[in-house]
Enzyme design. Sequence first.
Site, short mmCIF file in Angstrom:
data_model
loop_
_atom_site.label_atom_id
_atom_site.label_comp_id
_atom_site.label_asym_id
_atom_site.label_seq_id
_atom_site.Cartn_x
_atom_site.Cartn_y
_atom_site.Cartn_z
N GLU A 143 0.88 -1.25 0.13
CA GLU A 143 -0.08 -0.03 0.06
C GLU A 143 0.82 1.14 -0.21
OE1 GLU A 143 -3.02 0.07 -0.64
OE2 GLU A 143 -3.76 -1.80 0.17
N GLU A 165 -4.92 5.52 -0.36
CA GLU A 165 -3.78 4.50 -0.09
C GLU A 165 -3.22 4.72 1.28
OE1 GLU A 165 -3.66 2.22 -1.84
OE2 GLU A 165 -3.76 2.94 -4.21
N HIS A 169 -5.57 2.84 3.48
CA HIS A 169 -5.25 1.20 3.27
C HIS A 169 -3.86 1.15 4.09
CE1 HIS A 169 -7.31 1.30 -0.80
NE2 HIS A 169 -8.00 1.50 -0.02
N TYR A 188 -3.74 -0.70 11.81
CA TYR A 188 -5.07 -1.05 12.86
C TYR A 188 -4.92 -2.61 13.18
CZ TYR A 188 -9.81 -1.16 14.06
OH TYR A 188 -11.17 -1.40 14.71
N GLU A 220 -2.15 -3.06 -8.82
CA GLU A 220 -3.35 -2.94 -8.22
C GLU A 220 -4.46 -4.08 -8.69
OE1 GLU A 220 -3.53 1.52 -8.42
OE2 GLU A 220 -3.87 1.10 -6.54
MN MN Z 1 -4.75 1.54 -4.91
FE FE Z 2 -4.59 0.55 -1.77
#
Ligand code: MN
Ligand code: FE
Length: 334
Positions: A76, A107, A110, A116, A180
Amino acid sequence: MEEKRIINCKVTDPNKILPIKYKWAREYYKQGVANNWVPEEVNMQKDVEQWKAPNVLDADTRRMILYNLGFFSTAESLTANNIVLAVYNHVTNPECRQYLLRQAYEEAVHTDTFIYCCDTLGLDPDQIYNMYHKIPSIREKDEFVVGMTTSVLDPHFSTDSVENIQRFVHDLVGFYVIMEGIFFYAGFAMMLWLMNRNIMPGIGEQFQFILRDESVHLAFGSDLINTIVQENPEIWTPAFRQKIIDNIKRGVELEIAYADDCLPRGILGINKTLVAQYVRYIADRRLQRIGLPKQYGDENPFEWLSESMDLRKEKNFFETRVTEYKTGSLSWDE
Ligand code: MN
Ligand code: FE
């Protein structure tokens, strides 16, 4: 008045967003905003119980979860860096830049998701964040993307010739289509498969939100590539198309090797053969999305994946809480 162009727009002002020429870029921006979410909205209680219990998850299931956390946690930020440091610089069109800013924020969300997950499950950050060095199947995916996208990171690079526009498109395929659009998808299939069996449902839900965002990133990237090709048709030579196809096929091999490593023995109904078939199926879709011929011809072995978003919506509504934003669309492109 000078026509807007997607790259190499030296005449028009990069701050002049109106009138908008590329309406798709504006639509993706709005879709991103409508899909807004943050990881803290997802309840991780069940995941914590399952992860800490001595005999709920077997060794193979734990391995699959850890490998996916290991890949995604660093992938990420790699993606975020690519957008900000490489893509943004060369895409001069303001409506596309507006979307890139939104994507960069997503991003960051993410990246936050994996912080987390590590925090709530009490995982060792050194273990998770070093997997992209230590696990060969993860390292090879990251090295392939980094290696394929070196030209645009060169501070002297500019899209000033046919050859350099080809380099830029080559690297965009690396970022958007391979990273991606292919490298995230075996992981999505594995983690959503677990979620549908109520195993680590919180992490599964996090992956589901990420999948929804990534499908918009991929759609934007594909339209960006297609528009550059449309405006610069001289770059799209047979040799260049073949180079792109070969890169995508190499990406498929690396993704299948990664899936084999995540899932060496298969777990109740999911195994590496099915995941490999799924990777080939989505690779064909990615190729067709940028105007290239299918290479594999596999059927989708995971039809359930495209339905899981709706199931989750009901579950949230009746059992937990509504995590969906008012205007958020639940559809996504697999
Ligand atoms: Mn992405
Ligand atoms: Fe992402």
